[in-house]
Design a protein around this motif. Sequence first.
Motif, PDB file in Angstrom:
ATOM      1  N   GLN A   1       0.832  -1.194   0.000  1.00 34.31           N
ATOM      2  CA  GLN A   1       0.000   0.000   0.000  1.00 34.31           C
ATOM      3  C   GLN A   1       0.875   1.255   0.000  1.00 34.31           C
ATOM      4  OE1 GLN A   1      -1.865   0.953   3.671  1.00 34.31           O
ATOM      5  NE2 GLN A   1      -3.569   2.059   2.748  1.00 34.31           N
ATOM      6  N   GLN A   2       1.987   1.193   0.734  1.00 28.50           N
ATOM      7  CA  GLN A   2       2.880   2.353   0.826  1.00 28.50           C
ATOM      8  C   GLN A   2       3.944   2.343  -0.267  1.00 28.50           C
ATOM      9  OE1 GLN A   2       2.558   2.880   5.703  1.00 28.50           O
ATOM     10  NE2 GLN A   2       4.392   3.561   4.642  1.00 28.50           N
ATOM     11  N   LYS A   3       3.780   1.464  -1.267  1.00 28.75           N
ATOM     12  CA  LYS A   3       4.701   1.376  -2.406  1.00 28.75           C
ATOM     13  C   LYS A   3       6.137   1.140  -1.951  1.00 28.75           C
ATOM     14  CE  LYS A   3       1.889   4.154  -5.586  1.00 28.75           C
ATOM     15  NZ  LYS A   3       0.661   4.052  -4.778  1.00 28.75           N
ATOM     16  N   LEU A   4       6.277   0.214  -0.994  1.00 30.40           N
ATOM     17  CA  LEU A   4       7.602  -0.112  -0.462  1.00 30.40           C
ATOM     18  C   LEU A   4       8.076  -1.485  -0.922  1.00 30.40           C
ATOM     19  CD1 LEU A   4       7.065   1.291   3.155  1.00 30.40           C
ATOM     20  CD2 LEU A   4       8.516   2.266   1.356  1.00 30.40           C
ATOM     21  N   LEU A   5       7.340  -2.080  -1.873  1.00 28.79           N
ATOM     22  CA  LEU A   5       7.746  -3.348  -2.466  1.00 28.79           C
ATOM     23  C   LEU A   5       7.904  -3.148  -3.972  1.00 28.79           C
ATOM     24  CD1 LEU A   5       5.380  -5.913  -0.667  1.00 28.79           C
ATOM     25  CD2 LEU A   5       7.734  -5.321  -0.072  1.00 28.79           C
ATOM     26  N   THR A   6       8.911  -3.787  -4.540  1.00 27.68           N
ATOM     27  CA  THR A   6       9.159  -3.665  -5.976  1.00 27.68           C
ATOM     28  C   THR A   6       8.580  -4.835  -6.768  1.00 27.68           C
ATOM     29  OG1 THR A   6      11.304  -4.778  -5.784  1.00 27.68           O
ATOM     30  CG2 THR A   6      11.277  -2.377  -5.526  1.00 27.68           C
ATOM     31  N   GLY A   7       8.025  -5.821  -6.085  1.00 22.30           N
ATOM     32  CA  GLY A   7       7.443  -6.977  -6.753  1.00 22.30           C
ATOM     33  C   GLY A   7       6.277  -7.510  -5.958  1.00 22.30           C
ATOM     34  N   ASN A   8       5.603  -8.519  -6.499  1.00 17.70           N
ATOM     35  CA  ASN A   8       4.451  -9.105  -5.813  1.00 17.70           C
ATOM     36  C   ASN A   8       4.912 -10.047  -4.704  1.00 17.70           C
ATOM     37  OD1 ASN A   8       2.391  -7.871  -7.314  1.00 17.70           O
ATOM     38  ND2 ASN A   8       2.689  -9.336  -8.983  1.00 17.70           N
ATOM     39  N   PRO A   9       4.393  -9.860  -3.493  1.00 20.76           N
ATOM     40  CA  PRO A   9       4.782 -10.726  -2.373  1.00 20.76           C
ATOM     41  C   PRO A   9       3.987 -12.027  -2.388  1.00 20.76           C
ATOM     42  CG  PRO A   9       3.304  -9.002  -1.595  1.00 20.76           C
ATOM     43  CD  PRO A   9       3.518  -8.757  -3.074  1.00 20.76           C
ATOM     44  N   ILE A  10       4.626 -13.110  -2.756  1.00 22.96           N
ATOM     45  CA  ILE A  10       3.966 -14.415  -2.748  1.00 22.96           C
ATOM     46  C   ILE A  10       4.684 -15.283  -1.726  1.00 22.96           C
ATOM     47  CG2 ILE A  10       3.301 -16.422  -4.115  1.00 22.96           C
ATOM     48  CD1 ILE A  10       3.493 -14.637  -6.598  1.00 22.96           C
ATOM     49  N   PHE A  11       4.096 -15.399  -0.532  1.00 18.32           N
ATOM     50  CA  PHE A  11       4.763 -16.101   0.558  1.00 18.32           C
ATOM     51  C   PHE A  11       3.954 -17.313   1.029  1.00 18.32           C
ATOM     52  CE2 PHE A  11       6.440 -11.724   0.955  1.00 18.32           C
ATOM     53  CZ  PHE A  11       7.782 -12.009   0.746  1.00 18.32           C
ATOM     54  N   LEU A  12       2.779 -17.054   1.612  1.00 13.48           N
ATOM     55  CA  LEU A  12       1.955 -18.137   2.140  1.00 13.48           C
ATOM     56  C   LEU A  12       1.065 -18.645   1.015  1.00 13.48           C
ATOM     57  CD1 LEU A  12       1.026 -16.575   5.596  1.00 13.48           C
ATOM     58  CD2 LEU A  12       3.051 -17.906   4.951  1.00 13.48           C
ATOM     59  N   ILE A  13       1.596 -19.574   0.227  1.00 11.31           N
ATOM     60  CA  ILE A  13       0.989 -19.905  -1.056  1.00 11.31           C
ATOM     61  C   ILE A  13      -0.366 -20.593  -0.929  1.00 11.31           C
ATOM     62  CG2 ILE A  13       3.155 -19.989  -2.332  1.00 11.31           C
ATOM     63  CD1 ILE A  13       3.243 -22.965  -1.895  1.00 11.31           C
ATOM     64  N   ASN A  14      -0.648 -21.246   0.176  1.00  9.00           N
ATOM     65  CA  ASN A  14      -1.936 -21.929   0.334  1.00  9.00           C
ATOM     66  C   ASN A  14      -2.836 -21.218   1.340  1.00  9.00           C
ATOM     67  OD1 ASN A  14      -1.545 -23.970  -1.541  1.00  9.00           O
ATOM     68  ND2 ASN A  14      -0.481 -25.267  -0.090  1.00  9.00           N
ATOM     69  N   HIS A  15      -2.658 -19.927   1.456  1.00  8.46           N
ATOM     70  CA  HIS A  15      -3.503 -19.150   2.366  1.00  8.46           C
ATOM     71  C   HIS A  15      -4.956 -19.181   1.891  1.00  8.46           C
ATOM     72  CE1 HIS A  15      -4.840 -15.974   5.033  1.00  8.46           C
ATOM     73  NE2 HIS A  15      -5.332 -15.325   4.000  1.00  8.46           N
ATOM     74  N   ILE A  16      -5.867 -19.406   2.820  1.00 11.91           N
ATOM     75  CA  ILE A  16      -7.299 -19.449   2.506  1.00 11.91           C
ATOM     76  C   ILE A  16      -7.924 -18.134   2.954  1.00 11.91           C
ATOM     77  CG2 ILE A  16      -9.477 -20.661   2.873  1.00 11.91           C
ATOM     78  CD1 ILE A  16      -7.760 -23.145   3.625  1.00 11.91           C
ATOM     79  N   GLU A  17      -8.402 -17.348   2.012  1.00 11.51           N
ATOM     80  CA  GLU A  17      -8.991 -16.050   2.333  1.00 11.51           C
ATOM     81  C   GLU A  17     -10.383 -16.222   2.935  1.00 11.51           C
ATOM     82  OE1 GLU A  17      -8.030 -13.076   2.449  1.00 11.51           O
ATOM     83  OE2 GLU A  17      -6.239 -12.851   1.184  1.00 11.51           O
ATOM     84  N   TRP A  18     -10.799 -15.207   3.712  1.00 13.17           N
ATOM     85  CA  TRP A  18     -12.154 -15.192   4.251  1.00 13.17           C
ATOM     86  C   TRP A  18     -13.163 -15.219   3.104  1.00 13.17           C
ATOM     87  CZ3 TRP A  18     -12.117 -16.025   9.287  1.00 13.17           C
ATOM     88  CH2 TRP A  18     -11.059 -15.553  10.059  1.00 13.17           C
ATOM     89  N   ARG A  19     -14.255 -15.924   3.302  1.00 11.39           N
ATOM     90  CA  ARG A  19     -15.357 -16.039   2.336  1.00 11.39           C
ATOM     91  C   ARG A  19     -14.948 -16.763   1.052  1.00 11.39           C
ATOM     92  NH1 ARG A  19     -20.409 -14.968   4.736  1.00 11.39           N
ATOM     93  NH2 ARG A  19     -20.052 -13.418   6.362  1.00 11.39           N
ATOM     94  N   GLU A  20     -13.814 -17.438   1.072  1.00 14.73           N
ATOM     95  CA  GLU A  20     -13.435 -18.294  -0.045  1.00 14.73           C
ATOM     96  C   GLU A  20     -13.371 -19.729   0.450  1.00 14.73           C
ATOM     97  OE1 GLU A  20      -9.803 -17.052  -1.836  1.00 14.73           O
ATOM     98  OE2 GLU A  20     -10.629 -15.169  -2.605  1.00 14.73           O
ATOM     99  N   HIS A  21     -13.859 -20.678  -0.365  1.00 17.11           N
ATOM    100  CA  HIS A  21     -13.882 -22.068   0.061  1.00 17.11           C
ATOM    101  C   HIS A  21     -12.802 -22.875  -0.636  1.00 17.11           C
ATOM    102  CE1 HIS A  21     -17.360 -21.538   2.501  1.00 17.11           C
ATOM    103  NE2 HIS A  21     -18.127 -21.178   1.490  1.00 17.11           N
TER     104      HIS A  21
END
Length: 440
Positions: free
Chosen positions: A204-224
């Motif tokens: 959000q603060q534009k402090l990353l130069t690439g996409n952060p892909i870390f917890l690859i099997n994270h299950i988001e809220w309201r997603e099954h």
Amino acid sequence: MSLLRRWFDPIRSSWFYQKPSRQAVLPIEQGLSIHLRLDDVYSYLAVQELPQLEEILSDALKPLKVIISSGSAEPPNQMSALEWQNYCLNDAQILSKQHRFSFHDTPEQPTPEALAQAETILRHTPLRGQDFLYLLEDVFHMLWQKQYGKLRTLYAMASRHHQEQHFPERIFNQDAILASYFEFGGRQYHAVDDLLRLTRRLKQQKLLTGNPIFLINHIEWREHLINDAEALNEIQRMDPELDLYIALEDPISWLLLAYIQEELANYYNIHLNVYPLSYQGRDLFDWSLATRLSKRTEVAFTPFCRPTQDATYQMARLFYSVPEEQRMQAIHRILQAVWTQGKDLSFKAHFEQLRRELNIVELSSADIEQYLKDNDMLCEMKSQPNLPVLELRIDGQSYVFNSLYRVWMIESIFSNVLEEKYKSENEAENDILQHEKRES
């Protein structure tokens, strides 16, 4: 409850909820740091993400500051040191399987000798930046994968050929920390559980130069996790059962209970049981955390009136005064009244209004305090560091976990149960085919 709290809490909570859930910009002057302990298994998981994180950090946050502590904080929730250690090892094993961290099949705490050697290696190495982070990861692997021969060799080289180094981005101290965490802008983020929240903030603060892909099997809220109709029917036929041990004065209890009821219970045919606990003093909660959780789970939250000890007792009286088969609906309505309508159930008018709504003709004459104490004892036997405590039973197995950070385990467990079931069925079919071949 004081009149001031009864009237002011709903106003204050509504005002707070309408504020932006994120502060626009966090200060970056102190950079980004991670706090580790060599004997902390969560630190072992965290260091496996650091080289990748360093690679996509903007120059404004480089170098990543690594702070290694030799001090250990007291275990939470009155757990013994051994209970906490066993919990951490088991929990880290679950996290490693879910998110594909490297991890030993039978993890053990590193020996004191190995820890001392590892610290010497890290103190003496002249490596910096990403090279140091790769070394840090390797050293943690040696500690937690029982590669003590490699560690001794590296220690001998470090102690003979290098002097102790002093770099501003590498600090050794004795601060008492419970588990690894990041620190940014004056805020702390659990090294694994809050990693996504941290990277969202940095992005959000534009402090990353690439996409952060870390917890690859994270299950988001309201997603099954399970969408296939056949697999879903298979889980539903297993009649899963979920026990929730909740503190009535804790808003997380309301948010998770409502989310599970609305999003998971019907979908997976989960039978829910609720066990309210004695007053735990959890009404001084993190308002911003609860607000963020409300918006992510899409569960209503505010205006609320934080329950006092007397109010939680009255909530329990209502709960135990309805027939057992109606208690899930009752606890949902009770918590909803408190956390979305600002009801104070120690106030007679509010109590009687809800009593009529729940169709309670006569209040239970049972010893409510004893019910709550019995629930406390059952909950304590689960040896969990935080609330709510959840116990899921399915296919003859029982799984115990806790807090909002582990709700994703419900669906992960279902997926693993199905995987094991299909694996067993395939093996059985193969055995039959092999037998038929031999017979023919």
